[in-house]
Design a protein around this motif. Structure first.
Motif, mmCIF file in Angstrom:
data_model
loop_
_atom_site.group_PDB
_atom_site.id
_atom_site.type_symbol
_atom_site.label_atom_id
_atom_site.label_comp_id
_atom_site.label_asym_id
_atom_site.label_seq_id
_atom_site.Cartn_x
_atom_site.Cartn_y
_atom_site.Cartn_z
ATOM 1 N N LYS A 89 0.888 -1.212 0.056
ATOM 2 C CA LYS A 89 -0.047 -0.067 -0.061
ATOM 3 C C LYS A 89 0.852 1.206 0.012
ATOM 4 O O LYS A 89 0.502 2.233 -0.619
ATOM 5 N N VAL A 90 1.691 1.203 0.980
ATOM 6 C CA VAL A 90 2.840 2.293 0.971
ATOM 7 C C VAL A 90 4.134 1.845 0.745
ATOM 8 O O VAL A 90 4.761 0.981 1.591
ATOM 9 N N ASN A 91 4.868 2.205 -0.158
ATOM 10 C CA ASN A 91 6.431 1.529 -0.421
ATOM 11 C C ASN A 91 7.373 2.186 0.738
ATOM 12 O O ASN A 91 7.865 3.324 0.404
ATOM 13 N N VAL A 92 7.429 1.688 1.654
ATOM 14 C CA VAL A 92 8.509 1.966 2.731
ATOM 15 C C VAL A 92 9.860 1.294 2.721
ATOM 16 O O VAL A 92 10.610 1.465 3.370
ATOM 17 N N ILE A 93 9.696 -0.155 1.940
ATOM 18 C CA ILE A 93 10.844 -0.720 1.726
ATOM 19 C C ILE A 93 10.959 -1.175 0.285
ATOM 20 O O ILE A 93 9.990 -1.447 -0.685
ATOM 21 N N GLY A 142 10.395 3.092 7.369
ATOM 22 C CA GLY A 142 9.258 1.992 7.534
ATOM 23 C C GLY A 142 9.560 1.666 8.963
ATOM 24 O O GLY A 142 8.797 0.559 9.452
ATOM 25 N N GLY A 143 10.442 2.176 9.948
ATOM 26 C CA GLY A 143 10.428 1.618 11.385
ATOM 27 C C GLY A 143 11.790 1.005 11.782
ATOM 28 O O GLY A 143 11.900 0.219 12.691
ATOM 29 N N PHE A 144 12.912 1.383 11.032
ATOM 30 C CA PHE A 144 14.213 0.833 11.280
ATOM 31 C C PHE A 144 15.238 1.696 11.592
ATOM 32 O O PHE A 144 15.257 2.739 10.963
ATOM 33 N N PRO A 145 15.836 1.489 12.726
ATOM 34 C CA PRO A 145 15.900 0.310 13.589
ATOM 35 C C PRO A 145 14.933 0.465 14.569
ATOM 36 O O PRO A 145 15.107 -0.648 15.308
ATOM 37 N N SER A 203 9.856 12.882 8.666
ATOM 38 C CA SER A 203 9.148 13.895 8.217
ATOM 39 C C SER A 203 8.152 13.624 7.373
ATOM 40 O O SER A 203 7.403 14.455 6.621
ATOM 41 N N ILE A 204 7.839 12.180 6.934
ATOM 42 C CA ILE A 204 7.150 11.833 5.780
ATOM 43 C C ILE A 204 5.982 11.174 6.286
ATOM 44 O O ILE A 204 6.287 10.039 6.982
ATOM 45 N N ARG A 226 2.686 6.632 9.388
ATOM 46 C CA ARG A 226 1.421 5.941 9.768
ATOM 47 C C ARG A 226 1.672 4.391 9.461
ATOM 48 O O ARG A 226 0.863 3.763 10.222
ATOM 49 N N VAL A 227 2.560 4.095 8.618
ATOM 50 C CA VAL A 227 2.769 2.624 8.572
ATOM 51 C C VAL A 227 3.505 2.294 9.978
ATOM 52 O O VAL A 227 2.957 1.102 10.385
ATOM 53 N N VAL A 228 4.322 2.887 10.376
ATOM 54 C CA VAL A 228 5.128 2.382 11.715
ATOM 55 C C VAL A 228 4.127 2.428 12.715
ATOM 56 O O VAL A 228 4.124 1.516 13.436
ATOM 57 N N GLN A 229 3.065 3.350 12.744
ATOM 58 C CA GLN A 229 2.171 3.333 13.894
ATOM 59 C C GLN A 229 1.055 2.251 13.576
ATOM 60 O O GLN A 229 0.825 1.634 14.885
ATOM 61 N N GLU A 230 0.857 1.777 12.511
ATOM 62 C CA GLU A 230 0.127 0.564 12.465
ATOM 63 C C GLU A 230 0.726 -0.473 12.851
ATOM 64 O O GLU A 230 0.024 -1.533 13.382
ATOM 65 N N ILE A 231 1.880 -0.835 12.386
ATOM 66 C CA ILE A 231 2.679 -1.927 12.621
ATOM 67 C C ILE A 231 3.050 -2.043 14.067
ATOM 68 O O ILE A 231 2.682 -3.152 14.953
ATOM 69 N N ALA A 232 3.255 -0.749 14.723
ATOM 70 C CA ALA A 232 3.682 -0.696 16.045
ATOM 71 C C ALA A 232 2.291 -1.341 16.937
ATOM 72 O O ALA A 232 2.295 -2.079 18.065
#
Length: 206
Positions: free
Chosen positions: A32-36, A74-77, A95-96, A101-107
């Motif tokens: 959905k969102v290209n973080v990797i 995307g939440g690394f490290p 800043s993006i 939002r992806v990090v919040q959802e995964i956490a």
């Protein structure tokens, strides 16, 4: 996941479960969102999770530690470290907004109560932390300038408070710009995969 257990065999059942969940979560969100990058999603555990955990080979964060992850993407490290150190508080910033939002959802999916993810530039932060971590968001000199004032004076680890920066390649010239005595830990000393041959954790005491 076998790769993580190879180097961290003493994980609790809860940690194993959360590390196992990462693959499906990142594959789903990355569609959905290209973080990797597309090619890296297939080597998630080596190039992102284990790479992040290189910091855990250098230091064991004590209970009550606060850690800032700058340019978390995307939440690394931050995410792998938060699984590894459940009694440490992690503040993940980027800043993006769509990445945060992806990090919040995964956490949330992993029930990581020790993670706060926020869209903000590092220079705007006023809080202090024992350590700042990051994965090669910029050259070291400007990075130190961004976060120098966010390092707490309350030091209670074997390493003095400062920056733990994941970088690769020859950093001689870049580190010389700092005029600070730094220490580099070669990840090839801990991990035997070819990917880690030139990868380092650079420690900058502040």
């Amino acid at each position: 996941m076998e790769l993580i257990l190879k180097y961290f065999p003493d994980l609790t059942d809860i940690q194993r479960e959360k590390f196992t969940q990462l693959e499906a979560l990142y594959q789903d969100w990355n569609s959905k969102v290209n973080v990797i990058s597309r090619q890296d999603i297939d080597t998630l555990y080596e190039r992102h999770v284990l790479h992040s955990l290189g910091i855990a080979k250098v230091i064991q964060f004590k209970s009550g530690t606060s850690v800032l992850d700058v340019g978390t993407g995307g939440g690394f490290p931050g995410i792998p470290l938060a699984i590894m150190f459940p009694d440490t508080q992690f503040h993940l910033v980027d800043s993006i907004g769509k990445k945060i939002r992806v990090v919040q959802e995964i956490a949330a999916a992993l029930d990581l109560k020790n993670v706060k993810a926020e869209q903000i530039r590092a220079e705007k932060l006023e809080d202090t932390y024992e350590f700042v971590v990051s994965r090669a968001v910029t050259r070291m000199a400007p990075f130190v300038g961004w976060v120098r004032n966010n390092i707490s004076r309350n030091s209670f680890h074997s390493l003095r408070n400062g920056i733990l920066y994941l970088k690769g390649g020859d950093l001689t010239e870049e580190l010389a710009e700092l005029n600070i005595k730094t220490r580099s830990y070669e990840l090839s000393d801990y991990f035997k995969e070819e990917f880690f041959e030139t990868k380092k954790v650079v420690y900058v005491p502040l």
